[in-house]
Each structure stands twice: as C-alpha cells, then as structure tokens.
Design an enzyme around this catalytic site. Structure first.
Site, PDB file in Angstrom:
ATOM      1  N   THR A  20       0.808  -1.227   0.000  1.00 54.12           N
ATOM      2  CA  THR A  20       0.000   0.000   0.000  1.00 54.12           C
ATOM      3  C   THR A  20       0.842   1.278   0.000  1.00 54.12           C
ATOM      4  O   THR A  20       0.413   2.302   0.502  1.00 54.12           O
ATOM      5  CB  THR A  20      -0.959   0.006   1.207  1.00 54.12           C
ATOM      6  OG1 THR A  20      -0.192   0.025   2.420  1.00 54.12           O
ATOM      7  CG2 THR A  20      -1.855  -1.220   1.197  1.00 54.12           C
ATOM      8  N   TRP A  21       2.032   1.195  -0.566  1.00 55.75           N
ATOM      9  CA  TRP A  21       2.900   2.375  -0.615  1.00 55.75           C
ATOM     10  C   TRP A  21       2.223   3.524  -1.359  1.00 55.75           C
ATOM     11  O   TRP A  21       2.353   4.690  -1.010  1.00 55.75           O
ATOM     12  CB  TRP A  21       4.218   2.002  -1.287  1.00 55.75           C
ATOM     13  CG  TRP A  21       5.301   3.035  -1.216  1.00 55.75           C
ATOM     14  CD1 TRP A  21       5.257   4.269  -0.612  1.00 55.75           C
ATOM     15  CD2 TRP A  21       6.614   2.911  -1.752  1.00 55.75           C
ATOM     16  NE1 TRP A  21       6.454   4.926  -0.749  1.00 55.75           N
ATOM     17  CE2 TRP A  21       7.319   4.108  -1.454  1.00 55.75           C
ATOM     18  CE3 TRP A  21       7.276   1.926  -2.470  1.00 55.75           C
ATOM     19  CZ2 TRP A  21       8.638   4.327  -1.848  1.00 55.75           C
ATOM     20  CZ3 TRP A  21       8.596   2.148  -2.846  1.00 55.75           C
ATOM     21  CH2 TRP A  21       9.265   3.332  -2.544  1.00 55.75           C
ATOM     22  N   ASP A  52       0.301  -4.977   3.669  1.00 59.60           N
ATOM     23  CA  ASP A  52       1.543  -4.354   4.113  1.00 59.60           C
ATOM     24  C   ASP A  52       1.449  -2.836   3.959  1.00 59.60           C
ATOM     25  O   ASP A  52       1.119  -2.331   2.886  1.00 59.60           O
ATOM     26  CB  ASP A  52       2.701  -4.890   3.269  1.00 59.60           C
ATOM     27  CG  ASP A  52       4.033  -4.295   3.667  1.00 59.60           C
ATOM     28  OD1 ASP A  52       4.720  -4.910   4.492  1.00 59.60           O
ATOM     29  OD2 ASP A  52       4.389  -3.210   3.150  1.00 59.60           O
ATOM     30  N   TYR A  57       4.394   6.034   4.562  1.00 53.99           N
ATOM     31  CA  TYR A  57       3.664   6.083   3.303  1.00 53.99           C
ATOM     32  C   TYR A  57       2.602   7.180   3.391  1.00 53.99           C
ATOM     33  O   TYR A  57       1.618   7.048   4.120  1.00 53.99           O
ATOM     34  CB  TYR A  57       2.989   4.755   2.980  1.00 53.99           C
ATOM     35  CG  TYR A  57       3.917   3.568   2.826  1.00 53.99           C
ATOM     36  CD1 TYR A  57       5.296   3.717   2.687  1.00 53.99           C
ATOM     37  CD2 TYR A  57       3.403   2.273   2.829  1.00 53.99           C
ATOM     38  CE1 TYR A  57       6.132   2.618   2.550  1.00 53.99           C
ATOM     39  CE2 TYR A  57       4.238   1.171   2.689  1.00 53.99           C
ATOM     40  CZ  TYR A  57       5.603   1.347   2.551  1.00 53.99           C
ATOM     41  OH  TYR A  57       6.417   0.254   2.418  1.00 53.99           O
ATOM     42  N   TYR A 201       9.703  -7.527  -1.867  1.00 48.36           N
ATOM     43  CA  TYR A 201       9.045  -6.398  -2.509  1.00 48.36           C
ATOM     44  C   TYR A 201       9.788  -6.028  -3.777  1.00 48.36           C
ATOM     45  O   TYR A 201      10.927  -6.424  -3.973  1.00 48.36           O
ATOM     46  CB  TYR A 201       8.963  -5.187  -1.571  1.00 48.36           C
ATOM     47  CG  TYR A 201      10.258  -4.518  -1.200  1.00 48.36           C
ATOM     48  CD1 TYR A 201      10.820  -3.556  -2.036  1.00 48.36           C
ATOM     49  CD2 TYR A 201      10.916  -4.815  -0.005  1.00 48.36           C
ATOM     50  CE1 TYR A 201      12.006  -2.912  -1.683  1.00 48.36           C
ATOM     51  CE2 TYR A 201      12.101  -4.182   0.345  1.00 48.36           C
ATOM     52  CZ  TYR A 201      12.646  -3.240  -0.492  1.00 48.36           C
ATOM     53  OH  TYR A 201      13.815  -2.609  -0.155  1.00 48.36           O
TER      54      TYR A 201
END
Length: 201
Positions: A20-21, A52, A57, A201
């Site tokens: 969810t960056w 995550d 973020y 990631y």
C-alpha cells in the site's frame, strides 16, 4: 489464493500480499482514496489477507486508508506495518530509538483502528541506535499485546544476527525480483537456516 504458514506458526497468510505504498498518493502523483479503500476490501474478498503498510507512506494516510478498508472485517486481515522512518521538520530520518518505536506503534494502532498489529517491522536500519535497544522495545510492545510478531526490513545478515540474539525475528522484508537477486548469495541462505520468512518487494 495460495496460502503459506506464517513463520513459526500454523497461521495461514496469502502468498501474495497487498502493498500500500501508493495509498495516499504522496510521491506517486496522487491516488484516489476511495479506490484504495475498495482495493483493500476486494483483496480481502478474494482471500488476500496479507496487507503491508507503513506510517511513512503518505505520512500516515496509507495506514488510515487500510484501517478504513478493514473496518468491520478486521479478523480477515493480517496487518503488517513498520517503524523507524520518521519525518521531522520536513526531512526524513531513520529513528529506531525505543521512545520513537513506542510512539510510532501507538500512532499506527490509532490510524489503523486496531487493538493489535500482526507484524511490526523495523523499516530500515538505524545507523545510530544499537539494534539491541530497538529489539528490546519491540519485545515490550509484544508483551503488552500491541504487536503479535516482530520483523525487520532491509536488514543484512550481520545486523539480522544481532537482532535475532535479542528477539524472535520472524521475517525480513527485502527487495527481490528477477532483476534484483543479490540476496541469494548470503541473506536467503541465512534466513533459510534460521527459519526466518522472507517478504519480497
């Protein structure tokens, strides 16, 4: 959906997680909040339970949107968030001091609307604070029931070994892809030997 055992437990987590960056849109040219919330709900509906996020973020907005997405169905989600990268006076710094970790955990719980964080990770190494002190703080958070599992992110084998000497580190989140395969030389064998899960990631 394929599931794997979360390291050291019988708990099942989805092999693919929702990162969810981009939630909140900072640095990404914007993102629609409602679409982000809908993405969380759709992921859970499809059986993707590993989510995550991190407080850095979009300065906490990602956690807030994840919190909205899991509202009413918290039991379906396995929430991973992080600590140790904070914004101060407009600058980003690495801070894994115990006081900062404790403060970040409380803020993350509030933004997520949760009583407990399933996996709490040190986001990046702090070059100043001894990792042993950071691990002690995470153990305190676990003992008070605010977090369930301790993880790290972007830790090399030497630092990971020091962390494991103090606390049961169950995961290391690192960059890994067909193009980025450097962890295969030292880090993956170390994690495999220690039973530490690798989140790519």
């Amino acid at each position: 959906m394929r599931y794997v055992n979360f390291p050291g437990t019988e708990e099942q987590v989805s092999a693919i997680g929702l990162g969810t960056w981009v939630f909140g849109g900072a640095g990404w040219g914007g993102a629609d909040d409602e679409a982000c919330v809908a993405a969380v709900r759709e992921a859970l509906a499809l059986g993707m339970n590993f989510i995550d996020t991190a407080p850095i973020y979009s300065d906490g907005k990602s956690e807030e949107l994840v919190g909205r997405g899991i509202r009413g169905c918290r039991e379906k989600a396995f929430i991973a968030t992080k600590c140790g990268i904070v914004r101060e006076n407009g600058r980003v710094k690495h801070d894994l001091t115990p006081s900062s970790i404790m403060n970040e955990a409380d803020l993350s719980l509030k933004r997520l609307g949760c009583d407990v964080i399933d996996l709490y990770m040190c986001h990046r190494p702090d070059p100043v604070t001894p990792v042993e002190e950071s691990m002690e703080a995470l153990l305190k958070l676990r003992s008070t029931g605010k977090i369930r599992h301790i993880g790290v992110s972007n830790f090399e084998p030497d630092l990971l070994k020091r962390a494991c000497a103090v606390a049961p580190v169950v995961t290391n989140e690192v960059q890994y892809s067909l193009l980025e395969r450097g962890i295969e030389e030292d880090l993956l064998p170390f994690c495999r030997e220690r039973g530490i899960g690798v989140i790519a990631y």
